[in-house]
Motif scaffolding. Structure first.
Motif, PDB file in Angstrom:
ATOM      1  N   GLY A  18     -19.754  19.447 -40.536  1.00  0.00           N
ATOM      2  CA  GLY A  18     -19.706  18.100 -41.104  1.00  0.00           C
ATOM      3  C   GLY A  18     -18.318  17.498 -40.995  1.00  0.00           C
ATOM      4  O   GLY A  18     -18.158  16.315 -40.665  1.00  0.00           O
ATOM      5  N   GLY A  19     -17.290  18.325 -41.262  1.00  0.00           N
ATOM      6  CA  GLY A  19     -15.909  17.855 -41.144  1.00  0.00           C
ATOM      7  C   GLY A  19     -15.577  17.480 -39.718  1.00  0.00           C
ATOM      8  O   GLY A  19     -14.866  16.488 -39.466  1.00  0.00           O
ATOM      9  N   TRP A  20     -16.111  18.256 -38.781  1.00  0.00           N
ATOM     10  CA  TRP A  20     -15.846  17.956 -37.366  1.00  0.00           C
ATOM     11  C   TRP A  20     -16.506  16.638 -36.954  1.00  0.00           C
ATOM     12  O   TRP A  20     -15.917  15.817 -36.255  1.00  0.00           O
ATOM     13  CB  TRP A  20     -16.342  19.100 -36.492  1.00  0.00           C
ATOM     14  N   PHE A  21     -17.754  16.409 -37.417  1.00  0.00           N
ATOM     15  CA  PHE A  21     -18.428  15.143 -37.125  1.00  0.00           C
ATOM     16  C   PHE A  21     -17.649  13.971 -37.720  1.00  0.00           C
ATOM     17  O   PHE A  21     -17.502  12.919 -37.080  1.00  0.00           O
ATOM     18  CB  PHE A  21     -19.862  15.154 -37.684  1.00  0.00           C
ATOM     19  N   TYR A  22     -17.150  14.147 -38.947  1.00  0.00           N
ATOM     20  CA  TYR A  22     -16.382  13.076 -39.595  1.00  0.00           C
ATOM     21  C   TYR A  22     -15.096  12.808 -38.821  1.00  0.00           C
ATOM     22  O   TYR A  22     -14.747  11.645 -38.550  1.00  0.00           O
ATOM     23  CB  TYR A  22     -16.047  13.469 -41.036  1.00  0.00           C
ATOM     24  N   ALA A  23     -14.388  13.897 -38.455  1.00  0.00           N
ATOM     25  CA  ALA A  23     -13.140  13.734 -37.709  1.00  0.00           C
ATOM     26  C   ALA A  23     -13.394  13.056 -36.366  1.00  0.00           C
ATOM     27  O   ALA A  23     -12.626  12.189 -35.939  1.00  0.00           O
ATOM     28  CB  ALA A  23     -12.475  15.093 -37.503  1.00  0.00           C
ATOM     29  N   ALA A  80     -15.843  11.006 -35.642  1.00  0.00           N
ATOM     30  CA  ALA A  80     -16.177   9.593 -35.873  1.00  0.00           C
ATOM     31  C   ALA A  80     -14.909   8.773 -36.105  1.00  0.00           C
ATOM     32  O   ALA A  80     -14.765   7.657 -35.581  1.00  0.00           O
ATOM     33  CB  ALA A  80     -17.122   9.467 -37.069  1.00  0.00           C
ATOM     34  N   LYS A  81     -13.986   9.312 -36.898  1.00  0.00           N
ATOM     35  CA  LYS A  81     -12.715   8.615 -37.139  1.00  0.00           C
ATOM     36  C   LYS A  81     -11.894   8.527 -35.860  1.00  0.00           C
ATOM     37  O   LYS A  81     -11.251   7.514 -35.579  1.00  0.00           O
ATOM     38  CB  LYS A  81     -11.921   9.349 -38.230  1.00  0.00           C
ATOM     39  N   ALA A 102      -9.147  12.791 -45.713  1.00  0.00           N
ATOM     40  CA  ALA A 102      -9.990  11.612 -45.495  1.00  0.00           C
ATOM     41  C   ALA A 102      -9.179  10.331 -45.688  1.00  0.00           C
ATOM     42  O   ALA A 102      -9.294   9.383 -44.905  1.00  0.00           O
ATOM     43  CB  ALA A 102     -11.180  11.635 -46.449  1.00  0.00           C
ATOM     44  N   ASN A 158      -8.272   7.521 -42.750  1.00  0.00           N
ATOM     45  CA  ASN A 158      -8.520   6.079 -42.860  1.00  0.00           C
ATOM     46  C   ASN A 158      -7.257   5.279 -42.606  1.00  0.00           C
ATOM     47  O   ASN A 158      -7.288   4.224 -41.967  1.00  0.00           O
ATOM     48  CB  ASN A 158      -9.076   5.752 -44.252  1.00  0.00           C
TER      49      ASN A 158
END
Length: 340
Positions: free
Chosen positions: A64-69, A71-72, A276, A280
């Protein structure tokens, strides 16, 4: 491609962990005394099953952290460094050279402003960080070899600046990163401030800098921006403001200190919520070359959190007009250290 491979591996590992955990909780097949099939769940299987659940949770969190990273990372602006389909980034044979450009696109000022041109060298011994003076005069490839300020090469686009650094200064570049000081003020606030050491109190009415004590001082985003913008930096000694040289080199040193501290603090954070907020804030203040992948960016961030780069000075001498500088003969050895 690297991101897809990592996500595939994480997915496979998660699937295997889930299957093993379900098998442990289901128990071992046995035949009872009455001849009926059943399952036996001993304490050992329950413990192993709980461990399996923890592993699955960890893998899901990482994925999940990898997907978030990712996406950012996709939100960061890209700089096209290709000419006729080929990258102008030459790449070095030994370590990795990052060309870091600090810009200051302040309100009311037209055009691009490259306030600092830095090269970070990693991967072949101690990290080194070197500034290239904006007023350095070199042959410009985009001008057919005509000599001009290196800063003006950036005004014609990042590709021209990269080519000038590589062909006229002689340092091959692996990665291009552009940092907007204005947006980095938000990053400083997301980090909870950045600590800068001041030998004396300091002021600059033009930029708004107002540091009232010596030593390690924590600056918020507004004061950090005033620090890197300062052009009329004054040291307050015995209560009396004393002008410093006001040279471009002095300001470059301050910007260098700022970037080292803020990137180091951002790279050293391991708190997911903190990361996070940092992510941002970073998105709006960065531009990277269009060949950089997430893995490259994470390596850079990790390095900035671990490294304490040696400050390297590029030897220059006055060009004779009191406004520009040229490479000094001693610069050859310094350049070679970054070029091999």
């Amino acid at each position: 491609m690297t991101v897809l491979v990592i996500l595939f591996v994480l997915g496979v590992l998660t699937g295997v962990a889930v299957a093993v955990t379900l098998s442990l909780f289901a128990g071992r097949r046995v035949i009872g005394a009455d001849g009926r099939p059943g399952r036996r769940r001993g304490p050992g299987r329950i413990v192993l099953g709980l461990i399996g659940l923890a592993v699955v949770a960890l893998l899901l969190a990482v994925e999940g952290g990898w997907f978030y990273a990712n996406a950012k990372f996709d939100e960061i602006d890209r700089v096209d460094v290709d000419v006729d389909g080929d990258s102008v980034l030459a790449g070095s044979d030994g370590g990795t050279n990052y060309l870091l450009i600090g810009t200051d696109n302040r309100e009311g000022v037209d055009g691009n402003r490259a306030d600092s041109i830095l090269i970070l060298r990693t991967g072949d011994g101690p990290a080194r960080l070197m500034s290239i003076p904006r007023d350095l005069v070199v042959p410009r490839p985009d001008l057919g070899g005509e000599r001009a300020r290196i800063n003006a090469a950036y005004n014609s686009g990042p590709v021209n600046l990269i080519r000038t650094v590589q062909e006229s200064v002689g340092i091959p570049i692996d990665r291009y990163i552009e940092i907007n000081f204005v947006s980095f003020a938000d990053l400083v606030d997301a980090l909870g401030g950045v600590t800068i050491n001041f030998p004396t109190p300091a002021i600059d009415e033009g930029s708004g800098l107002n540091v009232q004590e010596a030593g390690d001082v924590e600056l918020d985003g507004e004061q950090a921006l005033a620090y890197v913008r300062s052009r009329k930096y004054q040291e307050v000694i015995d209560g009396v403001p004393q002008p410093t040289s006001g040279s471009d080199l002095d300001r470059i040193v301050r910007q260098q200190v700022f970037l080292r501290e803020v990137l180091g603090k951002a790279g050293s954070s391991r708190n997911p919520l903190h990361l996070a907020r940092i992510g941002n804030a970073l998105v709006g203040g960065l531009k990277i070359d269009n060949h950089m992948e997430l893995f490259d960016a994470l390596v850079f961030a990790w390095n900035m959190g671990q490294l304490d780069p040696v400050q390297t000075e590029l030897p220059v001498s006055d060009a004779g007009d009191g406004a520009t500088v040229v490479l000094a003969p001693e610069a050859e050895g310094v350049i070679a250290d970054f070029a091999t």
